[in-house]
Write an enzyme that holds these catalytic residues in place. Structure first.
Site, PDB file in Angstrom:
ATOM      1  N   ASP A  67       0.825  -1.208   0.000  1.00 28.11           N
ATOM      2  CA  ASP A  67       0.000   0.000   0.000  1.00 28.11           C
ATOM      3  C   ASP A  67       0.857   1.255   0.000  1.00 28.11           C
ATOM      4  O   ASP A  67       2.070   1.208   0.211  1.00 28.11           O
ATOM      5  CB  ASP A  67      -0.962   0.004   1.207  1.00 28.11           C
ATOM      6  CG  ASP A  67      -0.288  -0.424   2.511  1.00 28.11           C
ATOM      7  OD1 ASP A  67       0.945  -0.260   2.629  1.00 28.11           O
ATOM      8  OD2 ASP A  67      -0.976  -0.921   3.400  1.00 28.11           O
ATOM      9  N   ASN A 132      -6.826  -2.905  14.652  1.00 27.63           N
ATOM     10  CA  ASN A 132      -8.235  -3.152  14.306  1.00 27.63           C
ATOM     11  C   ASN A 132      -8.397  -4.378  13.399  1.00 27.63           C
ATOM     12  O   ASN A 132      -9.466  -4.627  12.872  1.00 27.63           O
ATOM     13  CB  ASN A 132      -8.847  -1.907  13.636  1.00 27.63           C
ATOM     14  CG  ASN A 132      -8.205  -1.576  12.297  1.00 27.63           C
ATOM     15  OD1 ASN A 132      -7.321  -2.285  11.820  1.00 27.63           O
ATOM     16  ND2 ASN A 132      -8.653  -0.509  11.663  1.00 27.63           N
ATOM     17  N   HIS A 134      -6.785  -4.931  10.504  1.00 30.80           N
ATOM     18  CA  HIS A 134      -6.600  -4.739   9.052  1.00 30.80           C
ATOM     19  C   HIS A 134      -5.321  -5.422   8.557  1.00 30.80           C
ATOM     20  O   HIS A 134      -4.371  -5.633   9.306  1.00 30.80           O
ATOM     21  CB  HIS A 134      -6.648  -3.253   8.659  1.00 30.80           C
ATOM     22  CG  HIS A 134      -5.459  -2.424   9.002  1.00 30.80           C
ATOM     23  ND1 HIS A 134      -5.491  -1.054   9.077  1.00 30.80           N
ATOM     24  CD2 HIS A 134      -4.171  -2.757   9.299  1.00 30.80           C
ATOM     25  CE1 HIS A 134      -4.305  -0.578   9.378  1.00 30.80           C
ATOM     26  NE2 HIS A 134      -3.475  -1.588   9.527  1.00 30.80           N
ATOM     27  N   GLU A 139      -9.486  -2.236   5.766  1.00 27.65           N
ATOM     28  CA  GLU A 139     -10.023  -1.939   7.087  1.00 27.65           C
ATOM     29  C   GLU A 139     -11.227  -2.841   7.400  1.00 27.65           C
ATOM     30  O   GLU A 139     -11.787  -3.471   6.493  1.00 27.65           O
ATOM     31  CB  GLU A 139     -10.446  -0.459   7.133  1.00 27.65           C
ATOM     32  CG  GLU A 139      -9.330   0.534   6.797  1.00 27.65           C
ATOM     33  CD  GLU A 139      -8.292   0.699   7.913  1.00 27.65           C
ATOM     34  OE1 GLU A 139      -8.156  -0.198   8.770  1.00 27.65           O
ATOM     35  OE2 GLU A 139      -7.595   1.733   7.931  1.00 27.65           O
TER      36      GLU A 139
HETATM   37  P1  PGA Z   1       2.602  -1.132  12.347  1.00 21.88           P
HETATM   38  O1  PGA Z   1       1.440  -1.242  11.289  1.00 21.88           O
HETATM   39  O2  PGA Z   1       3.599  -2.161  11.992  1.00 21.88           O
HETATM   40  O3  PGA Z   1       3.148   0.261  12.197  1.00 21.88           O
HETATM   41  O4  PGA Z   1       1.986  -1.367  13.682  1.00 21.88           O
HETATM   42  C1  PGA Z   1       0.998  -2.513  10.948  1.00 21.88           C
HETATM   43  C2  PGA Z   1      -0.253  -2.372  10.128  1.00 21.88           C
HETATM   44  O5  PGA Z   1      -1.007  -1.409  10.348  1.00 21.88           O
HETATM   45  O6  PGA Z   1      -0.482  -3.223   9.267  1.00 21.88           O
END
Ligand code: PGA
Length: 240
Positions: A67, A132, A134, A139
């Site tokens: 992404d 959450n 995702h 999401e």
């Molecule tokens: P993070 O993000 O490694 O910065 O916690 C992971 C994600 O949101 O997939």
């Protein structure tokens, strides 16, 4: 899903890198799906160490990132493009022509990216998980049949990512281009890494909850080749 529990974040990086280096050695022209965020950094450090010691070679490797924020300049310090060059690409001998970063705004550009991913076929996809649930920027509520598209970030994601933007949610991009869940599920092998207490409930829902869009990562229960690597804090609630 295979689960590997590690003591520390560094151990998580080492365990994930064992799978990565095996892939790089057995298939020098492998296609990697790569992730950004804090979680994969220890893995990327180990990958660079292996490269420095001559154990791995990236000249035939192809990468696709999961992404990228929309409306952020490519060279912005918090763009995922900058992140990848700083944390991995600048330190290995990857051919820049083989690096694919999502970089679009129209559905046509998203479809093109998705087609390239599907045509190449990801051998090993690295994933983090949001608190959450995702994966990528898919999401909660995302359709499991989704492909690469422009998504609105959840309020919880904007809040979580504000730490990279002076803790100011108004500075965090509100949209991103993200591989879809179907795109991710097409990968031959997936390594999902989760570290820290904030990921504990999401990890538990992914592994033990129903397969439900409320926790997008729960779809991974249906993939036949997933390895989940957690540290003690993220794995605290795993009872399987
Ligand atoms: P993070 O993000 O490694 O910065 O916690 C992971 C994600 O949101 O997939």
């Amino acid at each position: 899903m295979k689960i590997i529990k590690c003591n520390t974040i560094e151990d998580v990086g080492i365990a994930a890198n064992e799978i990565m280096s095996e892939m790089l050695q057995s298939k020098p022209n492998c296609v990697l799906g790569l992730a950004t965020g804090s979680t994969p950094i220890p893995l990327y450090r180990e990958m660079i160490k292996d490269f420095d010691s001559g154990k791995t070679d990236y000249k035939g490797v192809v990468t696709f990132n999961l992404d990228e924020y929309v409306n952020i300049p490519t060279d912005h310090p918090e763009s995922y493009n900058s992140f990848m060059f700083q944390n991995l690409f600048n330190h290995v001998n990857i051919n820049e022509d083989n690096i694919h970063m999502p970089n679009g705004i129209t559905q046509e550009e998203c479809d093109e990216y998705d087609k390239s991913v599907m045509d190449c076929g990801i051998d090993l996809q690295v994933l983090g998980i949001g608190s959450n649930g995702h994966i990528g920027f898919n999401e909660p509520g995302t359709d499991f049949s989704s492909t690469t598209r422009i998504v609105d970030l959840a309020a919880s994601t904007i809040e979580a990512n504000s730490r990279f933007f002076n803790n100011d949610t108004s500075l965090v991009p509100k949209q991103a281009m993200s591989m879809g869940i179907a795109t991710i599920m097409n990968s031959k092998k997936i390594v999902l890494i989760a570290t820290g207490r904030s990921k504990r409930d999401a990890v538990n829902a992914m592994l033990n909850g129903p397969i439900d869009a409320v926790c997008p990562a729960s779809i991974l229960q249906k993939h036949s080749n997933v390895i989940v690597i957690v540290d003690q804090e993220a794995g605290e609630n795993i009872n399987k």
